[in-house]
Design an enzyme around this catalytic site. Structure first.
Site, PDB file in Angstrom:
ATOM      1  CE1 TYR A 344      43.249  39.506  27.935  1.00  0.00           C
ATOM      2  CE2 TYR A 344      43.547  41.785  28.613  1.00  0.00           C
ATOM      3  CZ  TYR A 344      42.786  40.626  28.594  1.00  0.00           C
ATOM      4  OH  TYR A 344      41.569  40.600  29.232  1.00  0.00           O
ATOM      5  CB  CYS A 371      56.414  33.677  43.241  1.00  0.00           C
ATOM      6  SG  CYS A 371      56.438  33.963  45.000  1.00  0.00           S
TER       7      CYS A 371
END
Ligand SMILES: *Cc1c(COP(=O)(O)O)cnc(C)c1O
Length: 441
Positions: A344, A371
């Site tokens: 968030y 990744c």
């Protein structure tokens, strides 16, 4: 005037020492790196203890009978249950894992509220068998299951019901929990709260002690908490008038906002007490005005007890410049130890822990090693010119970091070190690479 003091938040336990290094709990962060390596979670025990103290003292002085229950999902391990137990406060748990950890730490289970919107039968049974203080019901199915389990065992269980008072707190919508469409609780407005209360009140093996609400997290506005008290006590009065139900307990949840960046208020311990004062005062007023029984008041702060106590130490790795666009510092951790930016867009204060007073004249984005392009810790933070090997500290990582960590990319979850009075010790040891294979078949 350089702004290196901004994060210090009136505390003696997080400061810049004479070596120009960041120091926490009397321990130089450079020494912590030497001894434990990075990435490393560091928790300041004195800060945690002071928060527990100020919260429970304020609750007693301003309100009277009640209990602070630390919401342990913010940071859960054996040692934190021991520490908060020593401070005399209770706890909140949201899974059998947290309950089991508390039990193993000899935590008094009657001082636990057990939450969750989809508790399993095994979890409910574990809670009942171990004498958990209150189970907070969030569905009809759960009410039936608790009632049946108790009948089978010949015991009675104290419960609260999770209510949605319909208060919209000003915070990110993923951490807002009391809007009408929330997955949590029963709405007063829609009449569903009334229905579940009367349903549970009829159950023979359940003792309905009161109601619970939790309006969200990282909330600064005292208005939101006052409004929640108003809605909940209006509902208590309604239930008293209509059904002669007069509850013994009210649990108003947690959600008190803390300091992450300059955009947030910096509070001293005493200023944190204001949250408790606000709720206490408005509840006392409401109780008098509405003529309801003065309830035992439970409050459940999580983030504000441990959040600012924690920092995470990383070592800078590759520094990459995209000309005229961005400077990246890649660190030896990332969303696997702190997923909050990815979740968030949480903001953090980042400092150069072994070069604290230098001019902060370069804008960097701190990227993790996972990744995922979204694997960022902080965007556009000002730091001194940084090179591979420099020590980076991210502040206010004590809550919802270790507890949200994962082995994504088969990275190891960093250990947690507790510091106090110049001493440091592991409270969670480092994972080993073989731990990753432990359950593989
Ligand atoms: C998460 C949670 C809390 C604690 O919230 P903080 O923002 O960490 O203070 C309290 N009560 C319940 C039911 C929660 O789910």
């Amino acid at each position: 005037m350089k702004d290196y003091g901004v994060f210090m938040n009136e505390r003696q336990t997080l400061k810049i020492n004479d070596n120009n290094h960041l120091e926490i709990g009397g321990v130089d962060c450079s020494l912590l790196r030497e001894q434990y390596g990075t990435p490393l979670y560091v928790m300041d025990q004195e800060y945690i203890e002071n928060m527990c103290k100020i919260y429970s003292k304020t609750l007693t002085e301003e309100y009277g009978d009640g209990l602070i229950c630390y919401a342990s999902k913010a940071f859960s391990c054996l040692e934190i249950y021991r520490i908060i137990n020593n401070m005399g406060i209770g706890a909140d748990s949201v899974s059998i894992g947290e309950l089991y950890t508390a039990k193993k730490a000899n935590f008094p289970m009657q001082k636990i509220c057990f939450h969750g919107n989809n508790k399993s039968l095994a979890e409910l049974e574990f809670a009942i068998d171990n004498g958990v203080g209150y189970i907070v019901i969030d569905s009809y199915t759960e009410a039936n299951e608790i009632d049946e389990l108790c009948a089978k065992k010949g015991v009675k269980q104290n419960v609260l019901i999770r209510i949605n008072p319909g208060v919209e707190a000003h915070t990110h919508h993923f951490i807002q929990t009391a809007k009408i469409d929330s997955k949590f609780g029963f709405s007063i407005q829609s009449g569903e709260a009334e229905q579940i209360v009367t349903y549970v009140a009829e159950k023979k093996n359940i003792v309905l002690k009161g109601l619970h609400c939790h309006i969200g997290s990282q909330i600064f506005e005292s208005k939101s908490f006052e409004l929640a008290v108003e809605k909940m006590t209006d509902f208590y009065k309604f239930l008293k008038d209509k059904y002669a139900i007069d509850f013994d307990v009210l649990n108003m949840g947690g959600g008190f906002g803390i300091f992450y960046t300059d955009g947030d208020a910096k509070k001293s311990y005493n200023e944190y007490a204001e949250y408790i004062k606000t709720i206490s005062k408005s509840l006392l007023l409401a109780v008098n005005e509405k003529g309801i029984k003065k309830p035992y008041l439970i409050l459940e702060p999580g983030r504000s007890i441990v959040g600012e106590a924690g920092i995470t130490l990383y070592t800078a790795g590759n520094v990459k410049t995209i000309k005229d666009i961005k400077n990246y510092i890649a660190i030896d951790g990332g969303m696997c130890d702190n997923p909050r930016f990815a979740l968030y867009q949480a903001k953090y204060t980042v400092v150069s822990a072994d070069n604290m007073r230098a001019d902060k004249n370069v804008k960097y984005t701190i990227a993790g090693k996972c990744c995922e392009s979204g694997d960022i810790i902080a965007e556009d933070v000002m730091l001194p010119e940084t090179k591979k090997g420099d020590l980076i500290a991210v502040l206010s990582t004590g809550a919802y970091n270790f507890s949200m960590s994962s082995n994504y990319n088969r990275n190891l979850i960093p250990p947690v070190v507790m510091v106090k009075n110049g001493q440091s010790r592991y409270v969670v040891k480092p994972q080993t690479i073989d731990d990753l294979l432990r359950n593989d078949v």
